[in-house]
Design an enzyme around this catalytic site. Sequence first.
Site, short mmCIF file in Angstrom:
data_model
loop_
_atom_site.label_atom_id
_atom_site.label_comp_id
_atom_site.label_asym_id
_atom_site.label_seq_id
_atom_site.Cartn_x
_atom_site.Cartn_y
_atom_site.Cartn_z
N ASP A 116 -12.81 -8.69 -1.88
CA ASP A 116 -12.23 -7.57 -1.14
C ASP A 116 -12.95 -7.20 0.16
O ASP A 116 -12.72 -6.13 0.72
CB ASP A 116 -12.17 -6.32 -2.05
N ASP A 130 -3.03 -10.28 -3.02
CA ASP A 130 -3.72 -9.30 -2.18
C ASP A 130 -4.74 -9.96 -1.25
O ASP A 130 -5.08 -9.44 -0.19
CB ASP A 130 -4.47 -8.27 -3.04
N1 GLY Z 1 -5.91 -4.93 -4.27
C1 GLY Z 1 -5.57 -4.15 -5.37
C2 GLY Z 1 -4.32 -3.38 -5.26
O1 GLY Z 1 -3.50 -3.53 -4.40
O2 GLY Z 1 -4.16 -2.54 -6.13
#
Ligand code: GLY
Length: 393
Positions: free
Chosen positions: A112, A171
């Site tokens: 992330d 994501d």
């Molecule tokens: N990246 C995690 C979400 O979108 O909840």
Amino acid sequence: MKIKFLCFVLFFPAILHAQEVDGRLIEENFAFAEKQYLFMKEQNPAPDRMPQSYDAKTGKFDARDITWWCSGFYPGTLWYIYEQTGSEAIRKEAERALAVIEPNQHFTGNHDLGFMMYCSFGNAYRLTGNEAYKPVILNAARSLSTRYRPQIYSIQSWNKNDYFNCPVIIDNLMNLEMLIRATQMGGDSRFREIAVIHANTTLKNHFRPDYSSYHVVDYNLETGQPLRKATWQGAANTSAWSRGQAWALYGYTTLYGLTRDPAYLKQARGIAGFILDHPNLPGDKIPYWDFDAPLQPKAYRDASAGAIIASALLELGQYTSGAEKDRYVRDAGHMIRSLASDTYRAKYGENGGFLLKHSVGALPLNSEIDVPLIYADYYFLEALKRYKDWYLR
Ligand code: GLY
């Protein structure tokens, strides 16, 4: 038939107008955001943690540890507010929050880093040109690139756990911009190469023929092949989790802007069509939390997905023309107006200081259901900024 046509001619301009975003609406939202975020600053019980959400029933303010994937959105949102209002109090808080999350530049525990360090430091660098921010971004890109697995031509999202062997989630597309920007800033050319390889693998393995996306592709590191395609936050393995579709649309739109690879533009257009033509997209254009969510007894909306999609569509409008572009901008405008209405936008002093209500984090995990979420605010303000920069007449 004639009456129908007459109604269409009479009311069509009114429908268009209702979906337009004007300068007053944008200005009012940023002025409100300034006040509301200064209120939020006072609600955060732990200034070394970053605002995430608020529970209206218990009055509990949720602030998270800096390694939580959302830690960059609070400073990022503050930078967007500062950009439009020039508020020194907001800038001071943005700089304070950046200092708190700065250690993340060396974090390698998940994928992330782009969310955490580019939404925050990337905006700070864009707005201030402060050279001290640059090495932080380059270090974050290096940390993210340690998660690249050449066997699967992808960056590993989460570590091996009880459910997944080597998971890559949709994501992850959102973390690639930082890698490409880091190379452009003079960082290692490998950062950009990894981003492009990852984007191409995702193109191959994450999508269904209708352009909807699986949430998780779990890989076998020995064979390099997908083991299974599944969900973590969606309604079912085969469903279209709304925020996942939003990340996919935003991801390939941004990637096209950065690389001009026509395959990414084709993908972004296909995803936009899937979303905008979907029979389950409600009239106000803010998606349910999953496009395949059972509508009974109640399907919650996900304002965060609406905000991300609106922002992405506005960028996609920059790469398209004619009726196609008009549709993207008009529908994004409709989403922005819905989010700015009393249905979604909180009043001053409510909602823990967050701007938007009605987002869903992870319904199957019984977590963050129908609550404010920091990233809904971030992409809402980004969409307003983009509308102002690119489309305001
Ligand atoms: N990246 C995690 C979400 O979108 O909840």
